[in-house]
Design a protein around this motif. Structure first.
Motif, short mmCIF file in Angstrom:
data_model
loop_
_atom_site.label_atom_id
_atom_site.label_comp_id
_atom_site.label_asym_id
_atom_site.label_seq_id
_atom_site.Cartn_x
_atom_site.Cartn_y
_atom_site.Cartn_z
N LEU A 21 -16.75 -86.91 -1.36
CA LEU A 21 -17.80 -85.93 -1.03
C LEU A 21 -17.44 -85.09 0.18
O LEU A 21 -17.91 -83.97 0.34
CB LEU A 21 -19.18 -86.62 -0.89
CG LEU A 21 -19.48 -87.61 0.23
CD1 LEU A 21 -19.96 -86.90 1.49
CD2 LEU A 21 -20.58 -88.56 -0.22
N GLU A 60 -21.41 -87.78 -5.97
CA GLU A 60 -21.22 -89.23 -5.74
C GLU A 60 -21.68 -90.11 -6.92
O GLU A 60 -20.92 -90.96 -7.39
CB GLU A 60 -21.94 -89.65 -4.45
CG GLU A 60 -21.64 -91.09 -4.08
CD GLU A 60 -22.32 -91.54 -2.78
OE1 GLU A 60 -22.98 -90.72 -2.13
OE2 GLU A 60 -22.19 -92.73 -2.46
N THR A 77 -18.20 -94.89 -1.22
CA THR A 77 -19.62 -95.04 -1.52
C THR A 77 -20.21 -96.18 -0.70
O THR A 77 -19.51 -96.85 0.05
CB THR A 77 -19.84 -95.21 -3.03
OG1 THR A 77 -21.24 -95.13 -3.31
CG2 THR A 77 -19.30 -96.53 -3.56
N GLY A 78 -21.52 -96.35 -0.85
CA GLY A 78 -22.21 -97.39 -0.08
C GLY A 78 -23.63 -97.54 -0.58
O GLY A 78 -23.86 -97.99 -1.71
N SER A 79 -24.58 -97.05 0.22
CA SER A 79 -26.00 -97.33 -0.08
C SER A 79 -26.47 -96.76 -1.42
O SER A 79 -27.42 -97.27 -2.01
CB SER A 79 -26.87 -96.79 1.03
OG SER A 79 -26.66 -95.41 1.17
N VAL A 80 -25.82 -95.70 -1.91
CA VAL A 80 -26.18 -95.14 -3.21
C VAL A 80 -26.07 -96.22 -4.30
O VAL A 80 -26.79 -96.20 -5.30
CB VAL A 80 -25.29 -93.90 -3.53
CG1 VAL A 80 -25.19 -93.65 -5.01
CG2 VAL A 80 -25.84 -92.67 -2.83
N GLU A 92 -26.78 -99.13 4.67
CA GLU A 92 -27.38 -97.95 5.33
C GLU A 92 -28.89 -98.08 5.42
O GLU A 92 -29.61 -97.12 5.14
CB GLU A 92 -27.05 -96.69 4.50
CG GLU A 92 -26.03 -95.82 5.15
CD GLU A 92 -25.67 -94.54 4.39
OE1 GLU A 92 -24.92 -93.77 4.98
OE2 GLU A 92 -26.11 -94.31 3.26
N ARG A 133 -18.79 -95.64 10.45
CA ARG A 133 -19.38 -94.31 10.66
C ARG A 133 -20.22 -94.32 11.92
O ARG A 133 -20.71 -95.38 12.33
CB ARG A 133 -20.28 -93.94 9.48
CG ARG A 133 -19.65 -94.09 8.14
CD ARG A 133 -20.56 -93.60 7.05
NE ARG A 133 -20.66 -92.14 7.02
CZ ARG A 133 -21.40 -91.47 6.16
NH1 ARG A 133 -22.15 -92.10 5.29
NH2 ARG A 133 -21.43 -90.14 6.18
N ARG A 136 -26.51 -92.03 12.05
CA ARG A 136 -27.04 -90.83 11.40
C ARG A 136 -28.13 -90.23 12.28
O ARG A 136 -28.97 -90.96 12.83
CB ARG A 136 -27.61 -91.17 10.01
CG ARG A 136 -26.56 -91.60 9.01
CD ARG A 136 -27.17 -91.99 7.69
NE ARG A 136 -27.34 -90.88 6.78
CZ ARG A 136 -26.49 -90.56 5.79
NH1 ARG A 136 -25.41 -91.29 5.59
NH2 ARG A 136 -26.73 -89.54 4.99
N ARG A 156 -33.36 -83.18 3.17
CA ARG A 156 -32.45 -83.69 2.13
C ARG A 156 -31.98 -85.08 2.54
O ARG A 156 -31.62 -85.33 3.70
CB ARG A 156 -31.23 -82.77 1.99
CG ARG A 156 -30.18 -83.31 1.02
CD ARG A 156 -29.18 -84.24 1.67
NE ARG A 156 -28.30 -84.88 0.70
CZ ARG A 156 -27.36 -85.73 1.02
NH1 ARG A 156 -27.13 -86.06 2.26
NH2 ARG A 156 -26.60 -86.27 0.08
N PRO A 158 -29.54 -88.56 0.83
CA PRO A 158 -28.72 -88.98 -0.31
C PRO A 158 -29.61 -89.71 -1.31
O PRO A 158 -30.74 -90.08 -0.98
CB PRO A 158 -27.68 -89.91 0.31
CG PRO A 158 -28.20 -90.29 1.65
CD PRO A 158 -29.19 -89.25 2.07
N PHE A 179 -24.43 -84.34 -1.88
CA PHE A 179 -23.98 -83.78 -0.60
C PHE A 179 -23.47 -82.35 -0.73
O PHE A 179 -23.73 -81.51 0.13
CB PHE A 179 -22.91 -84.69 0.04
CG PHE A 179 -22.55 -84.23 1.41
CD1 PHE A 179 -23.43 -84.45 2.46
CD2 PHE A 179 -21.38 -83.54 1.65
CE1 PHE A 179 -23.15 -83.98 3.74
CE2 PHE A 179 -21.09 -83.08 2.92
CZ PHE A 179 -21.97 -83.30 3.97
N ASN A 196 -27.24 -86.99 8.95
CA ASN A 196 -25.88 -87.51 8.76
C ASN A 196 -25.24 -87.81 10.11
O ASN A 196 -25.76 -87.39 11.15
CB ASN A 196 -25.04 -86.49 7.98
CG ASN A 196 -24.82 -86.93 6.53
OD1 ASN A 196 -24.34 -88.03 6.27
ND2 ASN A 196 -25.23 -86.10 5.59
N LEU A 200 -19.74 -85.86 10.07
CA LEU A 200 -19.97 -85.13 8.82
C LEU A 200 -20.72 -83.82 9.08
O LEU A 200 -20.49 -82.81 8.42
CB LEU A 200 -20.71 -86.03 7.83
CG LEU A 200 -20.71 -85.59 6.36
CD1 LEU A 200 -19.31 -85.32 5.84
CD2 LEU A 200 -21.39 -86.63 5.48
C1 CS2 Z 1 -23.34 -89.08 2.84
C2 CS2 Z 1 -23.16 -90.46 2.31
O1 CS2 Z 1 -24.48 -87.99 1.14
C3 CS2 Z 1 -24.46 -88.25 2.34
O2 CS2 Z 1 -25.28 -87.83 3.13
O3 CS2 Z 1 -23.45 -89.23 4.21
O4 CS2 Z 1 -23.37 -91.34 3.37
C4 CS2 Z 1 -23.99 -91.20 1.43
O5 CS2 Z 1 -25.13 -91.58 2.13
C5 CS2 Z 1 -23.27 -92.46 1.03
O6 CS2 Z 1 -22.10 -92.11 0.41
C6 CS2 Z 1 -24.14 -93.32 0.26
O7 CS2 Z 1 -23.51 -94.10 -0.67
#
Ligand code: CS2
Length: 310
Positions: A21, A60, A77-80, A92, A133, A136, A156, A158, A179, A196, A200
């Motif tokens: 992303l 994503e 990836t992560g929290s998604v 996250e 990271r 945020r 906005r 994620p 994103f 974020n 980023l």
């Molecule tokens: C990113 C990612 O999309 C976003 O804002 O900062 O952190 C997104 O939150 C992660 O990839 C979640 O999996």
């Protein structure tokens, strides 16, 4: 993953494609480029990795599905992933980890190990490293000091259910969005804010379309570089070993870049014209924490308390 039959013309035996992303300015992209070099060199050309930034290849959520379908192979990836298994939310969880967590401690804990196991079992993605990271923070075009200032703000987020809970509890209007659509949506005014880490915000150029960074520090998080488990299992053992070692080296390389960037990024964002706003963190926490906690299932409430003790 493309498996090439013929070994002539120096074609790699295994060609991987990664969809990221972030754009080329971000340390994750540089980390993946480093991984591409290591894989090629150490496998003597048998493995090749192509890295596509800025969600050029896929957003994503789509990237996750394409990896599962073996159309592409890697992403971050992560929290998604909490859309697939609930535990991923701890990557996250808003207003959860107040101070910078010791990542290594988490990753090596039994909960960290369980997270990785569940990720492989429930999503078919194998985490091969982790990227730390910064916290945020919320960016906007009017200063936000207190949750009361958020009333009706279209922000906005994620595509993560816990983010919807957090920002609606606080009084804003959260809008899940990929994103790659954020910059244009801020420019056109269809959204008013986003959140974020500094890195980023800077690499994506949000200073061009936002005026304030409100220091909410509402999430401390990390991200997992992942490869499709099916793709990984198709590699012969020697290449699996090379892959995992190269991924750990990418992690160290990226970590170094991350730390260097963190030293200067706030100054740079100020130079680009963003005004930093101190927020009433306690007020944010007080308003949001109970709602977040209540949104967790009983099992996840147990994990919540276990993580607090790490
Ligand atoms: C990113 C990612 O999309 C976003 O804002 O900062 O952190 C997104 O939150 C992660 O990839 C979640 O999996």
């Amino acid at each position: 993953m493309i498996q090439c039959q013929s070994k002539k013309d120096k074609e790699p035996e295994f060609l991987f494609r990664a969809s990221l992303l972030v754009n080329e300015n971000h340390t994750w992209y540089k980390g993946f480029e480093h991984l591409a070099d290591l894989l090629y060199e150490r496998s003597k050309g048998r493995m090749k990795l192509e890295v596509y930034p800025s969600e050029q290849l896929s957003k994503e959520i789509e990237a996750i599905r394409l990896i599962q379908a073996e159309v592409i192979d890697m992403t971050t990836t992560g929290s998604v992933l909490s859309n697939w298994f609930e535990m991923a939310i701890f990557c996250e969880l808003p207003f959860f980890m107040r101070d910078s967590i010791d990542m290594k401690k988490f990753i090596n804990s039994s909960i960290g190990q369980q997270m990785e196991k569940e990720m492989i079992q429930k999503t078919g993605l194998r985490p091969v490293a982790f990227f730390q990271r910064g916290e945020r923070h919320l960016t906007s075009n009017r200063p936000i000091k207190h949750p009361d200032d958020l009333k009706g703000l279209i922000i906005r987020i994620p595509n993560v259910p816990a983010f919807v809970t957090a920002w609606s509890t606080l009084g804003a209007k959260p809008t899940p969005m990929a994103f790659s659509e954020v910059f244009t949506s801020l420019q056109q005014g269809t959204i008013e804010a986003q959140e974020n880490p500094f890195a980023l915000i800077k690499s994506a150029g949000f200073s061009e379309v936002q005026s304030y960074i409100n220091l909410t520090g509402h999430v401390v998080s990390w991200s997992y570089p992942v490869i499709g488990e099916k793709q990984f299992q198709k590699l012969p053992k020697d290449l699996q070993t090379i892959f995992l070692e190269a991924a750990k080296d990418m992690q160290d390389f990226e970590h170094q870049l991350f730390q260097e960037n963190e030293k200067s990024v706030q100054q740079e964002l100020k130079k680009l014209g963003l005004t930093f706003i101190e927020v009433d963190k306690e007020a944010f926490l007080k308003k949001c924490e109970p709602g977040i906690y209540e949104s967790l299932s009983p099992d996840m409430k147990t994990v919540y308390h276990q993580i607090k003790k790490i």
